[in-house]
Design a protein around this motif. Sequence first.
Motif: not given
Length: 604
Positions: A44-54
């Motif tokens: 799961e790679v959602s923790g590597l998103l640049q910011d909360e809006d991504s």
Amino acid sequence: MYLIYLLRRDLRISDNPVFHHLQQQHSQFSHVLPLYILSPSQIEVSGLLQDEDSHSPYPQARSRLGKFWRCGPHRAKFLAESIWDLKQSLKDRGSNLVIRVGKMDEVVGQILKQKEFQGKVAAVWMTKDWASEEIDEEHKIERVVKEKCDGKIECKVWDGEEMLLHDDDFASFDRAQVPDVFTSFRKSFEPLRDNIRPPYNLTLSQLPPLPPYVLDQAVPFFIPTTLEQFISAVQNPVLDCGLGQSILHPQGASTAHPFIGGETRAHERIRHLLVSGSISTYKDTRNGLLGQDFSTKLSAYLALGCITARQVNAYMLAFEDGKNCPDFGTRTNSQVDLLKAEGFGKGENKGTSAVRFELLWRDYMRLCMRKYGNSLFSIEGFRGAQRSDSDAPFTKHQKNKLGSDSSYHWSDLSSPDTRTRFTRFLRGETGTGLIDASMRELALTGYTSNRTRQNCASFLAKSLWIDWRLGAEWYECMLTDYDVASNWGNWAYVAGVGNDPRGREDGKSGSEGRKFNPVKQAWDYDFKGEYVKAWIVEFEDIPSSKERGPKGGWVDVMFQAWQVHDIFNHTKDEREREVVSKLKRLEWVNNPLVKIRYQPKGRR
């Protein structure tokens, strides 16, 4: 010219076929790009998103049937540690590990397209992995390299060298036709100690540098710059594993697997096993349930390729022959004195022999996966593929008898009742002590012993009659040492659809094959109830001074929760009465999923 080396489950410098080749042909490439790609279908790679809006362009990395995380919190942490350890080892040799997020073929395609790489890449290499998703990755990589470069770049898949045995050693039979019974396979390589090749010896102090410019991670993702950030990024999204209310951690319980990931720690672990004597006593202790050294705890390192089976064997050979530990060129700093270690210089003993046996079993599961492919993930397991190969018809008994190993009439989560029972199984609230302790230990720590894994698999498939693949998926989520072939092969084996000769159905007897009685197993392997008491928080207040007594003693509630009304029947101790009162209010204690009867010898 450049080499792109794609790493997957070969997270090590030593005994690595690619780095060994670079050592032999050190001037072949001017620059090497070691590249690890976090696959969004497995991690799961959602923790590597640049910011909360991504927003991630990929669906969540969840399993097919149970919708569990493909990689849960325990393995996510161990994986991050292992990747970072390799990164540091490469830095020490003048290189680095470049980490990226995305589908492997897309990331490689983006790198090949950048102008700084055009006309400079000579080869894209990776090592072989026999699981179906990894084979599919290889094919996609081969296609993208061919399409982007008109066949001018070599795309090579090396033997991963992850097994104890080498493909070229299979002289007695075609490796694609590995025997369907392990004993037949094992006998082909006896004496095993004399039929194992030495690992590669790495003396390379410097690697070719990274290319001068490597494209940054594509939006919307970022790559952490510290290990702590990396662990947080891959672990935080999967902390909630869908169990609802948190399982409480008993105050006195400590994990049997407190180990840090990576090649460095893997070699420290095997050295500890040698110097402590744990490897010599392994056969006597391997069915243990509590503690760090009753088993090797090398499986997580082996699963990610932090160490190889042949390296483990090389350590044992040196130990048996009275020699110093081999030097594989790792960053291991610990110096060990083996002179006083139990078994040092005395040849193969029953402990080292048993470790080799388990490593060979690991090989066997891989070879079966190579032979039968995706059948490993079907409800019929290898057995269905074996029937297809032989064109043997299903008998009426095999098709229709519920409770037969060959019926495949396991229930699934479409039934609300099954979903409720399965959730109780996952939470460790079945009412059968050994099962509940193991499932809670697994959820809390990412580890549980081989003995309890077998019992839990048998309980789900042959007592609850729930699709065994749901259990395999949950273990994939939770286990730190998850390995595709070993996990799925062993679940199928216990469920009766794998390579267990005792699980085979003759169409007449209706035998259930290998079925574990977890109450008997608890009496055999947890006689004083220490393991069950350690991991079931509701039992924490049970007085530790109690010993096994007549029927109705305190241990009965741990092994046979449905007898709770009998415990402390004649006690006058107020504390004990309070414990019993609390237990009686628990639904899972009073209404166990299965009432398993067992009468130990000497108790009437």
